[in-house]
Design a protein around this motif. Sequence first.
Motif, PDB file in Angstrom:
ATOM      1  N   ALA A 151       0.844  -1.195   0.000  1.00 38.70           N
ATOM      2  CA  ALA A 151       0.000   0.000   0.000  1.00 38.70           C
ATOM      3  C   ALA A 151       0.877   1.241   0.000  1.00 38.70           C
ATOM      4  CB  ALA A 151      -0.926   0.007   1.218  1.00 38.70           C
ATOM      5  N   THR A 152       0.270   2.354  -0.382  1.00 44.34           N
ATOM      6  CA  THR A 152       0.921   3.653  -0.311  1.00 44.34           C
ATOM      7  C   THR A 152      -0.132   4.660   0.104  1.00 44.34           C
ATOM      8  OG1 THR A 152       2.365   5.211  -1.474  1.00 44.34           O
ATOM      9  CG2 THR A 152       0.499   4.319  -2.712  1.00 44.34           C
ATOM     10  N   LEU A 153       0.304   5.846   0.444  1.00 47.04           N
ATOM     11  CA  LEU A 153      -0.646   6.883   0.838  1.00 47.04           C
ATOM     12  C   LEU A 153      -1.425   7.371  -0.378  1.00 47.04           C
ATOM     13  CD1 LEU A 153       1.615   8.976   3.241  1.00 47.04           C
ATOM     14  CD2 LEU A 153      -0.310   7.528   3.904  1.00 47.04           C
ATOM     15  N   ALA A 154      -2.728   7.448  -0.246  1.00 52.18           N
ATOM     16  CA  ALA A 154      -3.540   8.018  -1.321  1.00 52.18           C
ATOM     17  C   ALA A 154      -3.441   9.537  -1.317  1.00 52.18           C
ATOM     18  CB  ALA A 154      -4.994   7.582  -1.161  1.00 52.18           C
ATOM     19  N   ARG A 155      -3.136  10.092  -0.146  1.00 46.49           N
ATOM     20  CA  ARG A 155      -3.007  11.543  -0.012  1.00 46.49           C
ATOM     21  C   ARG A 155      -1.584  11.881   0.432  1.00 46.49           C
ATOM     22  NH1 ARG A 155      -7.540  13.555   3.977  1.00 46.49           N
ATOM     23  NH2 ARG A 155      -6.216  15.401   3.713  1.00 46.49           N
ATOM     24  N   PRO A 156      -0.762  12.421  -0.463  1.00 47.91           N
ATOM     25  CA  PRO A 156       0.622  12.749  -0.100  1.00 47.91           C
ATOM     26  C   PRO A 156       0.743  13.698   1.090  1.00 47.91           C
ATOM     27  CG  PRO A 156       0.364  12.787  -2.480  1.00 47.91           C
ATOM     28  CD  PRO A 156      -1.013  12.646  -1.902  1.00 47.91           C
ATOM     29  N   ASP A 157      -0.298  14.521   1.340  1.00 48.78           N
ATOM     30  CA  ASP A 157      -0.219  15.461   2.459  1.00 48.78           C
ATOM     31  C   ASP A 157      -0.282  14.759   3.811  1.00 48.78           C
ATOM     32  OD1 ASP A 157      -2.973  14.870   1.812  1.00 48.78           O
ATOM     33  OD2 ASP A 157      -3.579  16.489   3.144  1.00 48.78           O
ATOM     34  N   GLU A 158      -0.558  13.453   3.818  1.00 47.95           N
ATOM     35  CA  GLU A 158      -0.587  12.703   5.067  1.00 47.95           C
ATOM     36  C   GLU A 158       0.759  12.042   5.380  1.00 47.95           C
ATOM     37  OE1 GLU A 158      -5.268  11.460   5.535  1.00 47.95           O
ATOM     38  OE2 GLU A 158      -3.915  10.004   4.604  1.00 47.95           O
ATOM     39  N   GLN A 159       1.765  12.311   4.548  1.00 46.81           N
ATOM     40  CA  GLN A 159       3.063  11.674   4.750  1.00 46.81           C
ATOM     41  C   GLN A 159       3.655  12.025   6.113  1.00 46.81           C
ATOM     42  OE1 GLN A 159       6.625  13.182   2.813  1.00 46.81           O
ATOM     43  NE2 GLN A 159       7.054  11.129   2.011  1.00 46.81           N
ATOM     44  N   ARG A 160       3.554  13.285   6.508  1.00 47.35           N
ATOM     45  CA  ARG A 160       4.144  13.708   7.784  1.00 47.35           C
ATOM     46  C   ARG A 160       3.523  12.947   8.951  1.00 47.35           C
ATOM     47  NH1 ARG A 160       4.961  19.998   8.942  1.00 47.35           N
ATOM     48  NH2 ARG A 160       6.323  19.602   7.136  1.00 47.35           N
ATOM     49  N   THR A 161       2.217  12.744   8.903  1.00 42.81           N
ATOM     50  CA  THR A 161       1.541  11.983   9.958  1.00 42.81           C
ATOM     51  C   THR A 161       2.037  10.548   9.993  1.00 42.81           C
ATOM     52  OG1 THR A 161      -0.431  13.365   9.739  1.00 42.81           O
ATOM     53  CG2 THR A 161      -0.704  11.243  10.832  1.00 42.81           C
ATOM     54  N   LEU A 162       2.206   9.949   8.814  1.00 40.88           N
ATOM     55  CA  LEU A 162       2.718   8.584   8.733  1.00 40.88           C
ATOM     56  C   LEU A 162       4.101   8.482   9.369  1.00 40.88           C
ATOM     57  CD1 LEU A 162       2.383   5.678   7.342  1.00 40.88           C
ATOM     58  CD2 LEU A 162       3.872   6.623   5.573  1.00 40.88           C
TER      59      LEU A 162
END
Length: 222
Positions: A151-162
Motif C-alpha cells: 500500500a501507499t498513501l492516497a493523499r501525499p499530504d498525510e506523509q508527515r503523519t505517517l
Amino acid sequence: MNGTPHAGSWRLTLLAVATILAAGLTLIAWQTEGGRAFTSESLRRLQVERDTPPVPALTVIDEKGKTQLLPELVAAGPPVWIADFFYARCTSLCLAQGTVMAQLQRQILEQGLERRVGLLSISFDPAHDRPEALRAYARRMGAEARVWRFATLARPDEQRTLLAHFGLVVIPAPLGEFEHNAALYVISADGRLLRIEDMDAPQRSLAYALRAAALVDHGLPR
C-alpha cells in the motif's frame, strides 16, 4: 572546637550530594522505564508495547488500486500483520528489507500460517509509488498476494503523519533516493501497533505475532 563545625559541614555536604544522586537515579529510572531503555528509540518501543497505540486513520491505496483507510485494510486480513515501510525505487536498504519479508513469507507459507499472520509493506513515497509501482515491486520480491500486501498513501499530504506516528526518519538523498531507518512493526487486525522489532530480528517478530494471534483466538487481551 574549631573541628566540629568543619565536620558538620562535610556531613551536610555529603548528605546533599547523596540526595542529588538519589534524585538523579530516580529521574533516570523514570525516564528509562526502570533502566530498561537508554535511548529514545528503545524507550519509544517500550511505550508502544505498553500502550499499543492505534494506527492512524490514513487513506491508503493498495497494489490493486483500492482506496481505503489503513485500519480498514488491516481489519480485512488475518489477526496480526508484520509491516515494514519502504519506497519502490530503492536499490539498497529496501531490497534488504524485501529479502527479510520474502524470508518471512516463505516461512509463513511453509508452516501454513497465512490465516494467522500477514505481511504488509507500506510506501512512504506516494509521489512515485502508485499501484503499478507497488505491483512491480511485489513481482520483483516474489510476493504472494495471499500473504504479502502492499500500500501507499492516497493523499501525499498525510506523509508527515505517517512518518511521525511510526517513528520513521526519511532524508532525501542524491539521485532522487532516500536515507531512512527500518524496522518491523507488529500490527493487530483491530488496528493497534503492538510491537516494533529490529529488521534483523524477523523470527522474533514472527514469534510475537503468532503469540498475539493465539490470544485473539482465545479472546484474551494482548
